[in-house]
Write a protein that holds these residues in place. Structure first.
Motif, PDB file in Angstrom:
ATOM      1  N   HIS A  79       0.823  -1.213   0.000  1.00 23.88           N
ATOM      2  CA  HIS A  79       0.000   0.000   0.000  1.00 23.88           C
ATOM      3  C   HIS A  79       0.856   1.261   0.000  1.00 23.88           C
ATOM      4  O   HIS A  79       0.770   2.096   0.902  1.00 23.88           O
ATOM      5  CB  HIS A  79      -0.956   0.020   1.193  1.00 23.88           C
ATOM      6  N   TYR A  80       1.689   1.417  -1.035  1.00 15.34           N
ATOM      7  CA  TYR A  80       2.587   2.565  -1.122  1.00 15.34           C
ATOM      8  C   TYR A  80       2.502   3.209  -2.507  1.00 15.34           C
ATOM      9  O   TYR A  80       2.401   2.512  -3.520  1.00 15.34           O
ATOM     10  CB  TYR A  80       4.042   2.148  -0.862  1.00 15.34           C
ATOM     11  N   CYS A  81       2.568   4.525  -2.543  1.00 13.88           N
ATOM     12  CA  CYS A  81       2.673   5.284  -3.788  1.00 13.88           C
ATOM     13  C   CYS A  81       3.716   6.377  -3.580  1.00 13.88           C
ATOM     14  O   CYS A  81       3.831   6.937  -2.492  1.00 13.88           O
ATOM     15  CB  CYS A  81       1.334   5.908  -4.179  1.00 13.88           C
ATOM     16  N   SER A  82       4.451   6.679  -4.628  1.00 15.36           N
ATOM     17  CA  SER A  82       5.516   7.680  -4.530  1.00 15.36           C
ATOM     18  C   SER A  82       5.021   9.112  -4.682  1.00 15.36           C
ATOM     19  O   SER A  82       5.815  10.047  -4.601  1.00 15.36           O
ATOM     20  CB  SER A  82       6.590   7.393  -5.591  1.00 15.36           C
ATOM     21  N   CYS A  83       3.722   9.317  -4.846  1.00 15.85           N
ATOM     22  CA  CYS A  83       3.211  10.682  -5.063  1.00 15.85           C
ATOM     23  C   CYS A  83       3.189  11.488  -3.762  1.00 15.85           C
ATOM     24  O   CYS A  83       3.103  10.935  -2.664  1.00 15.85           O
ATOM     25  CB  CYS A  83       1.810  10.641  -5.687  1.00 15.85           C
ATOM     26  N   PRO A  84       3.247  12.814  -3.894  1.00 18.08           N
ATOM     27  CA  PRO A  84       3.193  13.680  -2.707  1.00 18.08           C
ATOM     28  C   PRO A  84       1.879  13.571  -1.927  1.00 18.08           C
ATOM     29  O   PRO A  84       1.869  13.692  -0.710  1.00 18.08           O
ATOM     30  CB  PRO A  84       3.352  15.097  -3.271  1.00 18.08           C
ATOM     31  N   ALA A  85       0.768  13.339  -2.622  1.00 15.67           N
ATOM     32  CA  ALA A  85      -0.524  13.225  -1.938  1.00 15.67           C
ATOM     33  C   ALA A  85      -0.541  12.028  -0.992  1.00 15.67           C
ATOM     34  O   ALA A  85      -1.120  12.098   0.090  1.00 15.67           O
ATOM     35  CB  ALA A  85      -1.663  13.106  -2.955  1.00 15.67           C
ATOM     36  N   PHE A  86       0.084  10.931  -1.387  1.00 16.76           N
ATOM     37  CA  PHE A  86       0.158   9.761  -0.513  1.00 16.76           C
ATOM     38  C   PHE A  86       0.951  10.104   0.748  1.00 16.76           C
ATOM     39  O   PHE A  86       0.509   9.826   1.866  1.00 16.76           O
ATOM     40  CB  PHE A  86       0.776   8.566  -1.243  1.00 16.76           C
ATOM     41  N   ALA A  87       2.112  10.724   0.558  1.00 13.79           N
ATOM     42  CA  ALA A  87       2.952  11.081   1.708  1.00 13.79           C
ATOM     43  C   ALA A  87       2.229  12.031   2.652  1.00 13.79           C
ATOM     44  O   ALA A  87       2.296  11.874   3.873  1.00 13.79           O
ATOM     45  CB  ALA A  87       4.262  11.704   1.222  1.00 13.79           C
ATOM     46  N   SER A  89      -1.405  13.198   2.588  1.00  8.47           N
ATOM     47  CA  SER A  89      -2.788  12.907   3.008  1.00  8.47           C
ATOM     48  C   SER A  89      -2.960  11.546   3.660  1.00  8.47           C
ATOM     49  O   SER A  89      -3.791  11.388   4.548  1.00  8.47           O
ATOM     50  CB  SER A  89      -3.733  13.002   1.813  1.00  8.47           C
ATOM     51  N   VAL A  90      -2.178  10.568   3.208  1.00  9.78           N
ATOM     52  CA  VAL A  90      -2.333   9.209   3.741  1.00  9.78           C
ATOM     53  C   VAL A  90      -1.413   8.984   4.930  1.00  9.78           C
ATOM     54  O   VAL A  90      -1.858   8.599   6.017  1.00  9.78           O
ATOM     55  CB  VAL A  90      -2.081   8.151   2.637  1.00  9.78           C
ATOM     56  N   LEU A  91      -0.127   9.224   4.736  1.00  8.46           N
ATOM     57  CA  LEU A  91       0.831   8.914   5.798  1.00  8.46           C
ATOM     58  C   LEU A  91       0.896   9.982   6.887  1.00  8.46           C
ATOM     59  O   LEU A  91       0.827   9.666   8.069  1.00  8.46           O
ATOM     60  CB  LEU A  91       2.223   8.707   5.202  1.00  8.46           C
ATOM     61  N   ARG A  92       1.030  11.223   6.488  1.00  8.11           N
ATOM     62  CA  ARG A  92       1.259  12.278   7.478  1.00  8.11           C
ATOM     63  C   ARG A  92      -0.004  12.703   8.209  1.00  8.11           C
ATOM     64  O   ARG A  92      -0.034  12.803   9.429  1.00  8.11           O
ATOM     65  CB  ARG A  92       1.893  13.477   6.796  1.00  8.11           C
ATOM     66  N   LYS A  93      -1.078  12.968   7.477  1.00 10.75           N
ATOM     67  CA  LYS A  93      -2.285  13.500   8.101  1.00 10.75           C
ATOM     68  C   LYS A  93      -3.359  12.446   8.348  1.00 10.75           C
ATOM     69  O   LYS A  93      -4.342  12.733   9.027  1.00 10.75           O
ATOM     70  CB  LYS A  93      -2.858  14.627   7.240  1.00 10.75           C
ATOM     71  N   SER A  94      -3.223  11.275   7.771  1.00 11.66           N
ATOM     72  CA  SER A  94      -4.219  10.199   7.894  1.00 11.66           C
ATOM     73  C   SER A  94      -5.616  10.663   7.505  1.00 11.66           C
ATOM     74  O   SER A  94      -6.603  10.295   8.120  1.00 11.66           O
ATOM     75  CB  SER A  94      -4.231   9.634   9.315  1.00 11.66           C
TER      76      SER A  94
END
Length: 136
Positions: A79-87, A89-94
């Motif tokens: 469940h990983y993507c290299s895009c900034p939105a993943f980093a 919205s998904v990882l940092r802010k949940s």
């Protein structure tokens, strides 16, 4: 027993795959669960922007040509993507379960619309190294 986010996502996508196979339609719940990312991901699938790249050793990655023209690397198994939105919205802010690129990968798997490319193990490694250098 605690349920991890990837397990929840996998269950949702598994249920969606069954629904698509039985009715050949994407369930209405997709937008409810994934928000605006669902429409954007379906657009990527419609444009055939997802490519499964595999090597003889059995390793594989997905590359998604984003709407901006940039290519992102997705690893569906973790469940990983290299895009900034993943980093962000998904990882940092949940705030999201997945980014649109990763959701597009899962949808293309379910809908069996993913393009396929076979490369050597060295070529696959080089692709990943180039991606890593671009992120730095």
């Amino acid at each position: 027993m605690a349920v991890t986010l990837p397990a929840v996502v996998e269950e949702l996508l598994s249920e969606m795959a069954v629904a698509v196979r039985e009715t050949t339609r994407i369930p209405n719940e997709l937008k409810f669960i994934f928000g605006s990312s669902a429409i954007q991901a379906l657009d990527l699938v419609d444009r055939q922007s997802i490519t499964l790249i595999s090597s003889p050793s059995g390793r594989h990655i997905y590359q998604v040509l984003g709407s901006s023209g940039k290519t992102y690397t997705c690893l569906a198994s973790c469940h990983y993507c290299s895009c900034p939105a993943f980093a962000f919205s998904v990882l940092r802010k949940s705030e999201s379960l997945l980014c649109k690129h990763l959701l597009a990968v899962y949808l293309s798997q379910v809908m069996r619309t993913c393009q396929q490319l076979s490369v050597s193990d060295k070529q696959l490694t080089d692709m990943l190294l180039i991606e890593k250098k671009q992120e730095a």
